[in-house]
Design a protein around this motif. Structure first.
Motif, PDB file in Angstrom:
ATOM      1  N   PHE A  74       0.854  -1.181   0.000  1.00 48.53           N
ATOM      2  CA  PHE A  74       0.000   0.000   0.000  1.00 48.53           C
ATOM      3  C   PHE A  74       0.895   1.237   0.000  1.00 48.53           C
ATOM      4  CE2 PHE A  74      -2.998   3.074   1.842  1.00 48.53           C
ATOM      5  CZ  PHE A  74      -4.164   2.757   1.143  1.00 48.53           C
ATOM      6  N   PRO A  75       0.554   2.264  -0.789  1.00 45.39           N
ATOM      7  CA  PRO A  75       1.430   3.439  -0.889  1.00 45.39           C
ATOM      8  C   PRO A  75       1.602   4.155   0.456  1.00 45.39           C
ATOM      9  CG  PRO A  75      -0.706   3.875  -1.882  1.00 45.39           C
ATOM     10  CD  PRO A  75      -0.656   2.409  -1.616  1.00 45.39           C
ATOM     11  N   ILE A  76       2.722   4.829   0.585  1.00 44.42           N
ATOM     12  CA  ILE A  76       3.032   5.558   1.815  1.00 44.42           C
ATOM     13  C   ILE A  76       2.347   6.915   1.777  1.00 44.42           C
ATOM     14  CG2 ILE A  76       4.870   6.548   3.220  1.00 44.42           C
ATOM     15  CD1 ILE A  76       6.766   4.481   1.889  1.00 44.42           C
ATOM     16  N   ALA A  77       1.465   7.168   2.728  1.00 38.49           N
ATOM     17  CA  ALA A  77       0.853   8.487   2.867  1.00 38.49           C
ATOM     18  C   ALA A  77       1.705   9.287   3.851  1.00 38.49           C
ATOM     19  CB  ALA A  77      -0.588   8.361   3.340  1.00 38.49           C
ATOM     20  N   LYS A  78       1.453   9.088   5.151  1.00 36.35           N
ATOM     21  CA  LYS A  78       2.323   9.689   6.164  1.00 36.35           C
ATOM     22  C   LYS A  78       3.267   8.657   6.760  1.00 36.35           C
ATOM     23  CE  LYS A  78      -0.861  13.412   7.329  1.00 36.35           C
ATOM     24  NZ  LYS A  78      -1.689  14.053   8.384  1.00 36.35           N
ATOM     25  N   GLN A  79       2.919   7.380   6.574  1.00 35.13           N
ATOM     26  CA  GLN A  79       3.791   6.303   7.035  1.00 35.13           C
ATOM     27  C   GLN A  79       3.404   5.021   6.314  1.00 35.13           C
ATOM     28  OE1 GLN A  79       2.982   6.249  11.262  1.00 35.13           O
ATOM     29  NE2 GLN A  79       1.221   4.909  11.042  1.00 35.13           N
ATOM     30  N   ARG A  80       4.218   3.985   6.477  1.00 37.36           N
ATOM     31  CA  ARG A  80       3.964   2.692   5.852  1.00 37.36           C
ATOM     32  C   ARG A  80       2.833   1.974   6.581  1.00 37.36           C
ATOM     33  NH1 ARG A  80       5.540   0.782   1.250  1.00 37.36           N
ATOM     34  NH2 ARG A  80       7.791   0.737   1.590  1.00 37.36           N
ATOM     35  N   ALA A  81       1.939   1.338   5.836  1.00 41.47           N
ATOM     36  CA  ALA A  81       0.874   0.525   6.423  1.00 41.47           C
ATOM     37  C   ALA A  81       0.753  -0.759   5.616  1.00 41.47           C
ATOM     38  CB  ALA A  81      -0.451   1.277   6.431  1.00 41.47           C
ATOM     39  N   VAL A  82       1.137  -1.876   6.216  1.00 40.65           N
ATOM     40  CA  VAL A  82       1.053  -3.185   5.568  1.00 40.65           C
ATOM     41  C   VAL A  82       0.251  -4.100   6.482  1.00 40.65           C
ATOM     42  CG1 VAL A  82       2.335  -5.097   4.550  1.00 40.65           C
ATOM     43  CG2 VAL A  82       3.335  -2.800   4.560  1.00 40.65           C
TER      44      VAL A  82
ATOM     45  N   PRO B  12       4.757 -22.947  -4.067  1.00 40.00           N
ATOM     46  CA  PRO B  12       5.678 -23.603  -5.011  1.00 40.00           C
ATOM     47  C   PRO B  12       5.311 -23.422  -6.481  1.00 40.00           C
ATOM     48  CG  PRO B  12       5.188 -25.047  -3.163  1.00 40.00           C
ATOM     49  CD  PRO B  12       4.274 -23.870  -3.030  1.00 40.00           C
ATOM     50  N   SER B  13       4.014 -23.262  -6.770  1.00 36.39           N
ATOM     51  CA  SER B  13       3.603 -23.138  -8.171  1.00 36.39           C
ATOM     52  C   SER B  13       3.772 -21.725  -8.710  1.00 36.39           C
ATOM     53  CB  SER B  13       2.135 -23.558  -8.318  1.00 36.39           C
ATOM     54  OG  SER B  13       1.293 -22.723  -7.536  1.00 36.39           O
ATOM     55  N   SER B  14       4.128 -20.775  -7.843  1.00 38.15           N
ATOM     56  CA  SER B  14       4.285 -19.388  -8.271  1.00 38.15           C
ATOM     57  C   SER B  14       5.701 -19.152  -8.783  1.00 38.15           C
ATOM     58  CB  SER B  14       3.957 -18.452  -7.106  1.00 38.15           C
ATOM     59  OG  SER B  14       3.955 -17.115  -7.530  1.00 38.15           O
ATOM     60  N   ASN B  15       6.045 -17.875  -9.036  1.00 38.44           N
ATOM     61  CA  ASN B  15       7.391 -17.568  -9.524  1.00 38.44           C
ATOM     62  C   ASN B  15       8.191 -16.831  -8.452  1.00 38.44           C
ATOM     63  OD1 ASN B  15       7.075 -14.559  -9.878  1.00 38.44           O
ATOM     64  ND2 ASN B  15       5.509 -15.223 -11.334  1.00 38.44           N
ATOM     65  N   ASP B  16       9.491 -16.714  -8.687  1.00 34.85           N
ATOM     66  CA  ASP B  16      10.389 -16.150  -7.679  1.00 34.85           C
ATOM     67  C   ASP B  16      10.046 -14.701  -7.339  1.00 34.85           C
ATOM     68  OD1 ASP B  16      11.785 -18.477  -7.371  1.00 34.85           O
ATOM     69  OD2 ASP B  16      13.385 -17.942  -8.773  1.00 34.85           O
ATOM     70  N   LYS B  17       9.658 -13.903  -8.341  1.00 29.51           N
ATOM     71  CA  LYS B  17       9.356 -12.498  -8.073  1.00 29.51           C
ATOM     72  C   LYS B  17       8.165 -12.357  -7.132  1.00 29.51           C
ATOM     73  CE  LYS B  17      11.276 -10.266 -12.190  1.00 29.51           C
ATOM     74  NZ  LYS B  17      10.978  -9.411 -13.372  1.00 29.51           N
ATOM     75  N   ILE B  18       7.134 -13.161  -7.354  1.00 31.30           N
ATOM     76  CA  ILE B  18       5.958 -13.115  -6.485  1.00 31.30           C
ATOM     77  C   ILE B  18       6.332 -13.564  -5.080  1.00 31.30           C
ATOM     78  CG2 ILE B  18       3.704 -14.146  -6.038  1.00 31.30           C
ATOM     79  CD1 ILE B  18       3.639 -12.069  -8.244  1.00 31.30           C
ATOM     80  N   ARG B  19       7.094 -14.657  -4.975  1.00 29.14           N
ATOM     81  CA  ARG B  19       7.493 -15.153  -3.654  1.00 29.14           C
ATOM     82  C   ARG B  19       8.343 -14.127  -2.910  1.00 29.14           C
ATOM     83  NH1 ARG B  19       7.520 -20.312  -6.327  1.00 29.14           N
ATOM     84  NH2 ARG B  19       9.629 -19.969  -7.122  1.00 29.14           N
ATOM     85  N   GLN B  20       9.275 -13.503  -3.605  1.00 31.86           N
ATOM     86  CA  GLN B  20      10.133 -12.504  -2.970  1.00 31.86           C
ATOM     87  C   GLN B  20       9.327 -11.307  -2.483  1.00 31.86           C
ATOM     88  OE1 GLN B  20      13.082 -11.661  -5.963  1.00 31.86           O
ATOM     89  NE2 GLN B  20      14.044 -13.679  -5.785  1.00 31.86           N
ATOM     90  N   GLN B  21       8.326 -10.900  -3.277  1.00 28.41           N
ATOM     91  CA  GLN B  21       7.505  -9.760  -2.873  1.00 28.41           C
ATOM     92  C   GLN B  21       6.668 -10.098  -1.642  1.00 28.41           C
ATOM     93  OE1 GLN B  21       7.351  -6.621  -3.654  1.00 28.41           O
ATOM     94  NE2 GLN B  21       5.563  -6.180  -2.373  1.00 28.41           N
ATOM     95  N   ILE B  22       6.130 -11.314  -1.593  1.00 26.59           N
ATOM     96  CA  ILE B  22       5.343 -11.719  -0.424  1.00 26.59           C
ATOM     97  C   ILE B  22       6.224 -11.751   0.820  1.00 26.59           C
ATOM     98  CG2 ILE B  22       4.025 -13.594   0.625  1.00 26.59           C
ATOM     99  CD1 ILE B  22       3.095 -14.331  -2.221  1.00 26.59           C
ATOM    100  N   MET B  23       7.417 -12.313   0.696  1.00 24.24           N
ATOM    101  CA  MET B  23       8.341 -12.351   1.833  1.00 24.24           C
ATOM    102  C   MET B  23       8.689 -10.933   2.281  1.00 24.24           C
ATOM    103  SD  MET B  23       8.940 -15.478   2.776  1.00 24.24           S
ATOM    104  CE  MET B  23      10.478 -15.363   3.704  1.00 24.24           C
ATOM    105  N   PHE B  24       8.881 -10.039   1.314  1.00 25.27           N
ATOM    106  CA  PHE B  24       9.159  -8.640   1.641  1.00 25.27           C
ATOM    107  C   PHE B  24       7.988  -8.036   2.410  1.00 25.27           C
ATOM    108  CE2 PHE B  24       9.019  -4.084   0.662  1.00 25.27           C
ATOM    109  CZ  PHE B  24      10.306  -3.695   1.006  1.00 25.27           C
ATOM    110  N   GLY B  25       6.766  -8.319   1.943  1.00 26.45           N
ATOM    111  CA  GLY B  25       5.581  -7.784   2.601  1.00 26.45           C
ATOM    112  C   GLY B  25       5.385  -8.328   4.004  1.00 26.45           C
ATOM    113  N   LEU B  26       5.658  -9.623   4.201  1.00 29.02           N
ATOM    114  CA  LEU B  26       5.519 -10.219   5.528  1.00 29.02           C
ATOM    115  C   LEU B  26       6.483  -9.571   6.517  1.00 29.02           C
ATOM    116  CD1 LEU B  26       5.208 -13.998   4.566  1.00 29.02           C
ATOM    117  CD2 LEU B  26       3.382 -12.515   5.424  1.00 29.02           C
TER     118      LEU B  26
ATOM    119  N   ALA C 146       7.649  -6.604   6.217  1.00 27.22           N
ATOM    120  CA  ALA C 146       7.331  -5.179   6.329  1.00 27.22           C
ATOM    121  C   ALA C 146       6.002  -4.922   7.026  1.00 27.22           C
ATOM    122  CB  ALA C 146       7.306  -4.548   4.934  1.00 27.22           C
ATOM    123  N   THR C 147       5.280  -5.988   7.406  1.00 32.38           N
ATOM    124  CA  THR C 147       3.953  -5.823   8.009  1.00 32.38           C
ATOM    125  C   THR C 147       4.014  -4.922   9.233  1.00 32.38           C
ATOM    126  OG1 THR C 147       3.081  -7.919   7.196  1.00 32.38           O
ATOM    127  CG2 THR C 147       2.067  -7.021   9.180  1.00 32.38           C
ATOM    128  N   THR C 148       3.121  -3.946   9.266  1.00 33.34           N
ATOM    129  CA  THR C 148       3.052  -3.004  10.386  1.00 33.34           C
ATOM    130  C   THR C 148       1.784  -3.182  11.205  1.00 33.34           C
ATOM    131  OG1 THR C 148       1.951  -1.338   9.001  1.00 33.34           O
ATOM    132  CG2 THR C 148       4.365  -1.277   9.091  1.00 33.34           C
TER     133      THR C 148
END
Length: 428
Positions: free
Chosen positions: A288-296, A351-365, A367-369
């Motif tokens: 989610f875009p940063i308004a005044k702070q990060r919200a994940v 496992p059936s997804s691709n590396d970019k999707i997996r990396q983004q999910i790991m990044f989001g987890l 970064a969760t706030t």
């Protein structure tokens, strides 16, 4: 004294062996058993490997209900009748109903005595909603995580590049405007930059707001940050016209149909739509875009142990086994679920997804706030339901401005919160 101590220890060991020399039956209740074959099969596989270590232990799976109210009432009925399951599935809503009635044990003593429990590998935010007054009434097992899905085809057709995870609210609005297009010349957009989303309240945090403030003692929806968050989201539909109205959504078959039919370029969804192949187009995940702070936003489900269990140590032994790295990966993550343990997810989620999707999910987890359910469980769940209903009706339809609605709701919301805290919390 030494002989007495040794005799006591020997008696303890013999008693333990005696218990396990006879068949011991544990019961385990969860609403997901009939709803997901993969979920149930994973639990059954974990039971089988546990019984390889404890062959005299049987574990029966129970289902008092498949949705909130039937499950909660079923557990409470069994508990009062003296038939409580040993292990109980929990989430924020169910936890709120169980722990005040003394149905669940504090798991801290079990965790502290279990050297195999990888406490430092759990995402810290997953404990929110499972800890009350310093006591852990549940352990997380599955993570539900939301991100923004960007339709790559619509971005390409609009000549718009994919943004980074550090995009700001103003940049997001600019993207939504460029992606909103009228393709048939009738002066009404056919492609929308953004979906209209009023059910998820975590976006309050992007503007520095919160549903509850003052350590959960006050409702915070009249704070300037909260009002601004609601008004900014509403402006996407009303003033900027980059999101469809309720009437336009209905005419197009609803938000789900619009996203699946490539009518919305940026939309909010749970990551479990990925392994189910919900979307036929290529997409990119972004925070989610940063308004005044990060919200994940994320939230969790887990398990607790009944205070009426006759075998709480054995129940914990199974939960510890269930959450061990190898068992969790083989029985759960390989079945396209996401765990609360970083080390397990690092082996490869979806496992059936691709590396970019997996990396983004790991990044989001990482970064969760906001554990959305964990925050809302600070107060009664009917408060969140009431606000969502007003957002989707009165406010969205323009019948009342945001501040006026919140001022009208505030006495009821605060009274509900005060009653909740006086009933449930030691120091309200």
């Amino acid at each position: 004294m030494v002989l007495l101590f040794l005799a006591t220890m020997l008696l303890t060991v013999l008693c333990a062996q005696m218990v396990l020399s006879e068949t011991v039956k544990l019961t385990m209740a969860h609403w997901m058993f009939p709803r997901s074959a993969a979920y149930k099969e994973g639990i059954e596989e974990a039971i089988a490997s546990f019984r390889a270590k404890y062959p005299n232990v049987e574990i029966e799976l129970l289902v008092p209900g498949t949705s909130n109210d039937p499950f909660i009432q079923g557990i409470k009925t069994w508990y009062v009748a003296g038939n409580s399951p040993d292990i109980i599935g929990v989430d924020a809503v169910k936890m709120q109903s169980f722990w005040p009635d003394g149905i669940l044990l504090d798991l801290n003593p079990f965790i502290e005595k279990d050297p195999s429990f990888r406490f430092n590998m759990i995402y810290p935010w997953t404990w929110e909603g499972m800890v009350f007054n310093g006591k852990r009434y549940g352990v997380p097992r599955e993570v539900y995580h939301r991100e923004l899905f960007l339709n790559n085809d619509l971005f390409a057709e609009g000549g718009v590049s994919i943004p980074s995870n550090d995009w700001t609210w103003n940049e997001f609005v600019d993207y939504a405007r460029k992606l909103t297009r009228d393709t048939d010349g009738d002066a009404t957009p056919d492609i929308w930059g953004w979906q209209s989303a009023y059910t998820n309240l975590y976006f309050l945090h992007a503007w520095g707001g919160s549903f509850y403030i003052d350590n959960g003692r006050k409702v915070g929806l009249l704070m300037p940050e909260a009002i601004e968050a609601f008004e900014q989201l509403l402006a996407l539909e009303r003033e900027m016209r980059v999101a469809p109205t309720a009437a336009q959504e209905k005419a197009a078959g609803g938000t789900t149909a619009m996203t699946q039919n490539s009518k919305i370029a940026i939309f909010h969804a749970d990551i479990y739509s990925i392994p189910s192949n919900t979307y036929s187009f290529d997409y990119t995940l972004r925070l989610f875009p940063i308004a005044k702070q990060r919200a994940v936003s994320s939230f969790v489900n887990g398990f607790g142990i009944s205070s009426a269990s006759k075998h709480p140590e054995l129940a914990w032994a199974f939960l510890s086994h269930l959450l061990s790295a190898d068992v969790l990966y083989e029985t759960f993550v390989k079945r396209d679920y996401v765990s609360p343990f970083h080390d397990v997810n690092s082996r490869g989620i979806f496992p059936s997804s691709n590396d970019k999707i997996r990396q983004q999910i790991m990044f989001g987890l990482n970064a969760t706030t906001v554990n959305e359910h964990g925050e809302l469980v600070i107060g009664p769940m009917e408060n969140a339901t009431m606000v969502r209903n007003e957002l989707n009706t009165t406010i969205r339809e323009g019948k009342e401005p945001v501040r006026q609605v919140m001022e009208r709701l505030m006495p009821v919301l605060q009274a509900n919160l005060d009653e909740f805290r006086s009933s449930y919390f030691v120091n309200p």
